[in-house]
Motif scaffolding. Structure first.
Motif, mmCIF file in Angstrom:
data_model
loop_
_atom_site.group_PDB
_atom_site.id
_atom_site.type_symbol
_atom_site.label_atom_id
_atom_site.label_comp_id
_atom_site.label_asym_id
_atom_site.label_seq_id
_atom_site.Cartn_x
_atom_site.Cartn_y
_atom_site.Cartn_z
ATOM 1 N N GLN A 47 0.831 -1.208 0.000
ATOM 2 C CA GLN A 47 0.000 0.000 0.000
ATOM 3 C C GLN A 47 0.870 1.265 0.000
ATOM 4 O O GLN A 47 0.592 2.216 -0.729
ATOM 5 N N GLN A 48 1.936 1.267 0.796
ATOM 6 C CA GLN A 48 2.843 2.420 0.823
ATOM 7 C C GLN A 48 3.556 2.573 -0.520
ATOM 8 O O GLN A 48 3.699 3.686 -1.031
ATOM 9 N N ALA A 51 1.219 4.150 -2.974
ATOM 10 C CA ALA A 51 1.105 5.597 -2.752
ATOM 11 C C ALA A 51 2.316 6.323 -3.341
ATOM 12 O O ALA A 51 2.166 7.353 -4.018
ATOM 13 N N THR A 65 -4.547 14.777 -0.251
ATOM 14 C CA THR A 65 -4.559 13.498 0.460
ATOM 15 C C THR A 65 -5.738 12.619 0.051
ATOM 16 O O THR A 65 -5.564 11.432 -0.238
ATOM 17 N N LEU A 68 -5.340 11.199 -3.402
ATOM 18 C CA LEU A 68 -4.411 10.072 -3.391
ATOM 19 C C LEU A 68 -5.109 8.815 -2.872
ATOM 20 O O LEU A 68 -5.006 7.740 -3.478
ATOM 21 N N ALA A 69 -5.833 8.952 -1.787
ATOM 22 C CA ALA A 69 -6.534 7.798 -1.192
ATOM 23 C C ALA A 69 -7.510 7.182 -2.196
ATOM 24 O O ALA A 69 -7.643 5.960 -2.268
ATOM 25 N N LEU A 72 -5.655 4.844 -4.817
ATOM 26 C CA LEU A 72 -4.927 3.657 -4.383
ATOM 27 C C LEU A 72 -5.597 2.397 -4.917
ATOM 28 O O LEU A 72 -6.819 2.364 -5.087
ATOM 29 N N ILE A 79 -5.485 6.662 5.773
ATOM 30 C CA ILE A 79 -4.508 7.263 4.872
ATOM 31 C C ILE A 79 -3.532 8.135 5.652
ATOM 32 O O ILE A 79 -2.350 8.215 5.309
ATOM 33 N N LEU A 83 0.513 7.832 5.421
ATOM 34 C CA LEU A 83 1.360 8.963 5.034
ATOM 35 C C LEU A 83 2.309 9.377 6.153
ATOM 36 O O LEU A 83 3.436 9.808 5.882
#
Length: 161
Positions: A47-48, A51, A65, A68-69, A72, A79, A83
């Motif tokens: 997941q990281q 991102a 933010t 971005l979420a 994914l 999130i 982050l």
């Protein structure tokens, strides 16, 4: 009938949909294990990494933010914590702009770019280990079927849209 025991064979699945879903789940589990092994060596989660990959696509721009979420591959219920971990390692920067202090923008740092560069060959090799045995036509069919299977769940009005 089970030829060896002379007894009726038990039904393995309740429906073709259940069989397909359980096969997807089992396949995901096997393929994810290869990724987990790779990313663990770099103190990352898949997941990281996802991102970071998305932030690289936007670089040098930043991304809100929540934007971005939403992009994914899988949902990130927290999130902010995801982050935080990337920020603590210096892989991303976060900023609040003066025109709207409620929205946090996220961008990739030079350290984040360097990590993605370092991972590039390993990730490519991992994907080859995962699916390199499939022929190009099989890969296209697989991708097409997976898109078709999830499309109603990503359509306008779904929980994902």
């Amino acid at each position: 009938m089970d030829a060896t025991a002379g007894t009726p064979r038990k039904k393995r699945f309740d429906s073709p949909q259940q069989e397909a879903f359980l096969n997807l789940w089992r396949t995901y589990d096997r393929l994810r294990a290869l990724e987990d092994e790779l990313f663990a060596r770099h103190d990352l989660t898949a997941q990281q990494y996802n991102a970071l990959r998305l932030l690289r696509a936007a670089h040098p721009d930043t991304v809100p933010t929540l934007g971005l979420a939403a992009r994914l591959v899988s949902r990130a219920p927290d999130i902010t914590r995801l982050l935080d971990k990337l920020s603590d390692r210096g892989l991303i920067d976060r900023e609040r702009r003066d025109d709207n202090r409620r929205i946090v923008h996220v961008g990739l740092t030079a350290l984040g770019i360097a990590l993605l560069d370092e991972l590039a060959d390993e990730v490519r090799d991992c994907h080859l280990r995962q699916l390199g045995h499939l022929k190009p036509a099989e890969m296209k069919t697989l991708v097409d079927l997976l898109r078709k299977a999830r499309s109603p769940h990503e359509a306008e009005g779904s929980d994902w849209s």
